[in-house]
Enzyme design. Structure first.
Site, short mmCIF file in Angstrom:
data_model
loop_
_atom_site.label_atom_id
_atom_site.label_comp_id
_atom_site.label_asym_id
_atom_site.label_seq_id
_atom_site.Cartn_x
_atom_site.Cartn_y
_atom_site.Cartn_z
N SER A 41 0.82 -1.22 0.00
CA SER A 41 0.00 0.00 0.00
C SER A 41 0.86 1.27 0.00
CB SER A 41 -0.96 0.01 1.20
OG SER A 41 -0.23 -0.05 2.41
N SER A 111 0.11 -4.11 10.70
CA SER A 111 -0.69 -3.97 11.94
C SER A 111 -2.19 -4.12 11.64
CB SER A 111 -0.38 -2.65 12.65
OG SER A 111 -0.27 -1.55 11.80
#
Ligand SMILES: Nc1ncnc2c1ncn2[C@@H]1O[C@H](COP(=O)(O)OS(=O)(=O)O)[C@@H](OP(=O)(O)O)[C@H]1O
Ligand SMILES: Nc1ncnc2c1ncn2[C@@H]1O[C@H](COP(=O)(O)OP(=O)(O)O)[C@@H](O)[C@H]1O
Length: 207
Positions: A41, A111
């Site tokens: 990303s 995460s």
């Protein structure tokens, strides 16, 4: 201040040089910029660009990158949920120390679990945990696939790959969201300046 785990008979040691003294020395305020998002990303790209831009302004930052930390501090951890939770917990604790040292700590990790990210947020003083959500659609991340990991995951050669057969829980309360405009991702310099502007407006770039 103390928070006890397994050890008993331990005490908190105060020292005469404190966080405020260190911040004055550096003319900045310690904080954690926590970049979360899918593989591919742009987390590391943003972290590096931001680190360079802050350096150019004379601000001290340090990057904690998930991939890199898994070569050392977290080399004993894999990718099942409890290992990811321990990975994030450790990095959250390290990030807290860096922020206390007065640095702008840039943590870039997938995460994927909200609870783990929120636990890190809870370690930091009010408003000094800045969550940056890389809201880049899976299709774009998968098309980039710079390490070929999505291909392996689609072929079933990697199990439990985030976004394919493992969850990613999107943030509900992030401070900054990076997302495509009209299907086009902002270039790295623009992503970084979005964060720098936030840090400036919130007073982190001065003591
Ligand atoms: N199963 C699986 N799922 C996701 N990612 C995987 C996996 N296996 C290996 N990798 C590689 O590990 C990098 C992510 O490490 P992180 O420490 O950021 O992950 S996590 O926060 O504990 O979820 C990730 O790096 P990025 O692509 O930079 O995100 C991958 O290169
Ligand atoms: N804003 C962007 N626009 C176009 N390509 C990007 C952008 N950010 C990252 N990339 C490219 O996408 C790929 C994945 O970026 P990376 O920073 O390694 O992601 P992550 O750390 O989240 O896995 C790299 O090839 C990188 O050059």
């Amino acid at each position: 201040m103390s928070s006890l785990g397994k050890a008993t008979n331990i005490f908190w040691q105060e020292c005469s040089v404190g966080k405020l003294d260190r911040q004055k020395l550096l003319n900045q305020k310690g904080c954690v910029v926590w970049i979360t998002g899918l593989s591919g990303s742009g987390k590391s790209t943003l972290a590096c660009t931001l680190g360079r831009d802050l350096h150019g302004r004379g601000k001290l930052s340090y990057i904690l990158d998930g991939d890199n930390l898994r070569h050392g501090l977290n080399k004993d951890l894999g990718f099942k949920a409890e290992d990811r939770a321990e990975n994030i917990r450790r990095v959250g604790e390290v990030a807290k120390l860096f922020a206390d040292s007065g640095l702008i700590c840039i943590a870039s990790l997938i995460s994927p679990y909200r609870r783990d990210r929120d636990s890190c947020r809870a370690l930091l003083p009010e408003s000094s945990f800045i969550e940056v959500f890389m809201n880049i659609p899976l299709e774009i991340c998968e098309a980039r696939d710079p390490k070929g990991l999505y291909k392996l995951a689609r072929e079933g050669k990697i199990k439990g790959f985030t976004g394919i057969d493992d969850p990613y829980e999107t943030p509900l309360n992030c401070e900054i969201e990076i997302k495509p405009q009209d299907g086009v991702c902002p270039p790295p310099a623009d992503m970084s300046s979005q964060v720098v502007t936030f840090l400036e407006e919130r007073g982190f770039l001065h003591a």
